[in-house]
Design an enzyme around this catalytic site. Sequence first.
Site, short mmCIF file in Angstrom:
data_model
loop_
_atom_site.label_atom_id
_atom_site.label_comp_id
_atom_site.label_asym_id
_atom_site.label_seq_id
_atom_site.Cartn_x
_atom_site.Cartn_y
_atom_site.Cartn_z
N HIS A 173 -15.40 146.68 21.67
CA HIS A 173 -16.42 146.10 22.52
C HIS A 173 -16.51 146.06 24.27
O HIS A 173 -17.12 144.97 24.80
CB HIS A 173 -16.53 144.61 21.15
CG HIS A 173 -17.52 143.81 22.08
ND1 HIS A 173 -18.02 142.75 22.99
CD2 HIS A 173 -19.09 143.83 21.05
CE1 HIS A 173 -18.87 142.06 23.31
NE2 HIS A 173 -19.47 142.92 22.59
N ASP A 222 -10.06 156.20 40.19
CA ASP A 222 -9.08 156.79 40.46
C ASP A 222 -7.62 155.49 41.07
O ASP A 222 -6.77 155.90 42.24
CB ASP A 222 -9.59 156.33 42.52
CG ASP A 222 -10.59 157.61 42.75
OD1 ASP A 222 -9.97 158.75 41.93
OD2 ASP A 222 -10.62 157.74 43.67
N ASP A 272 -12.07 123.29 36.37
CA ASP A 272 -12.00 122.52 37.17
C ASP A 272 -11.35 123.36 38.91
O ASP A 272 -10.72 122.56 39.83
CB ASP A 272 -10.19 122.12 37.40
CG ASP A 272 -10.36 120.97 35.93
OD1 ASP A 272 -11.11 120.52 35.72
OD2 ASP A 272 -8.58 120.85 35.38
N LYS A 278 -19.70 135.77 29.39
CA LYS A 278 -18.81 134.79 28.74
C LYS A 278 -17.81 134.99 30.58
O LYS A 278 -17.11 135.25 30.37
CB LYS A 278 -18.15 135.86 28.18
CG LYS A 278 -19.24 136.58 26.67
CD LYS A 278 -19.85 137.87 26.85
CE LYS A 278 -20.34 138.59 25.73
NZ LYS A 278 -20.95 139.75 25.38
N HIS A 334 -26.25 136.90 28.49
CA HIS A 334 -24.99 137.67 27.55
C HIS A 334 -23.72 138.10 28.50
O HIS A 334 -22.78 138.33 28.10
CB HIS A 334 -25.01 139.09 28.09
CG HIS A 334 -24.23 140.31 26.73
ND1 HIS A 334 -24.03 141.53 27.75
CD2 HIS A 334 -24.55 140.34 25.82
CE1 HIS A 334 -23.30 141.56 26.29
NE2 HIS A 334 -23.59 141.40 25.05
#
Length: 393
Positions: free
Chosen positions: A294, A301, A119, A114, A112
Site C-alpha cells: 500500500h 539518487d 500540539d 493521512k 485521501h
Amino acid sequence: MPEFLPGNSVTLLNSGQEYFPALLQAIDQAHREIFLESYIFADDCIGQAVAAALARAARRQVAVRVLVDGFGARDFPETFGPLLQAAGVQYLIYRQEVARFRLRRHRLRRLHRKLVVIDGRVAFVGGINIVDDNNAPAALRPRYDYSVRVEGPLLVPIRQAVRRMWENVAWASFKRRYRLPDHDPCPGCPESSGEQRAAFLLRDNIRHRNAIANAYLEAIHGARESVCIANAYFLPGFRFRHALRAAVQRGIRVTILLQGQTDHPLLQYATQALYGALLEEGIRIFEYRKSFLHAKVAVVDGHWATVGSSNIDPFSLLLAKESNVVVDDPGFARELSQSLEAAMAEGATELTAGDLERLPLHSRLLRWLSYGLVRLFVGAAGYGPRHWRGEQH
C-alpha cells in the site's frame, strides 16, 4: 518547486507495527490540540485503540478534531461518533455519501490524506489509514506501507493545512463562514529539531493541483544515478512515463515496485497493460507478492525521498486530496532505500518480457480492456486525455 525547510527531524515508520505505537504515544502526550485526517477509520482493534486515545485526550481538555472521508469511512458516524462526541471530540465528514455512489467528478474527489498534527510540535504524514494491517483477506495480510513522524519547522505548513481543511469542511457542512480560534498561531513553537531538509506537498484543486506530480518529475529529470519508486496504484500519464524513459536513456537505473496482491483488480490489470512498454524501455519492474503493498514512496539518487498518500494514477493526481513529505537527506534516503531493497528481496518477483509473452491472449486482452475502462472512468469524471498526460492549464 518544493519549499524545503531546514532543521527537521523526520523518522521513517514501516507499516502499522511501527506507526501505531508512535501515534498512540503522541496522542497520550497531547496537551493542547489534535488534528487527525484519515481516508479510512476502521472499526477494528486499531480503530478502537485510536478512538479511545482520542477520547482520553478530549477528557483532558485537549481540543480534538477528527476529519474522515465520507466514502472510505462511511460507517464512522455510527461506529465511533457517539463515543467520541460523548468525550468531547469534534468530528466532520468530508463529502458524506448519503445516496447511491455515482460516477461524477465531485463524488470521486476524496479526502485521501493521512495526517495527524499534535500540539503543533509533532506530525505524522504518510499512507497508513486508521486500520489494522491484518484487517484484510488472508492473501493480503499484512499491509506493507510507510509513514513519517515529523518534528521541526515543517510543522508550520502541515498544521496550516489541517486547520484550513477543517475550516473549509466546517464551512461546507454548516453553510456559513467558519474560523477556528487560534490565540497562538504556532503552539509548541516548532524550532529546529534536527538537521534534515524537508518539504510538505499538497494536491488539491485550487493552488496545488500538480504539486506532487511536479515534484516527482523534477526529481526524475534531475536524477544522475537511480530512481526507485514503490507505489500501490501506478498508472502514470504521458509526461511521467516520458520522464522515466528519458532517465533510462541517460543511463539512470529505474526500478518500480508494484502490487502483486491487490484489492482493486481493475487498476492492477490496467497497470499491467503498460508493463511491456516499460520493460522495453529498460525499466525494471518488481511485483510485491508477499502481502498487500500500500506504499507511496520513492528514492532518487540516494538523497531525495518522498513518503505520502499519493498514488501515481489519475485518481490521486487529478481528483483526490493528497499529502506527501519530501526529504532531502542521504541518511533518510538510505534507510528508505534499504527497506525497499529488503522488501523486494523477501517478497517481490522481478518481471521480464518473457513473462508477458507467456500470458495467454485472453489475459493480455483483459489487461488492455481494463486500461481502456480506467481511461473511460477518468473521462466520465470530466478529465480528458490532456489532463491525464499531465499538461498544465
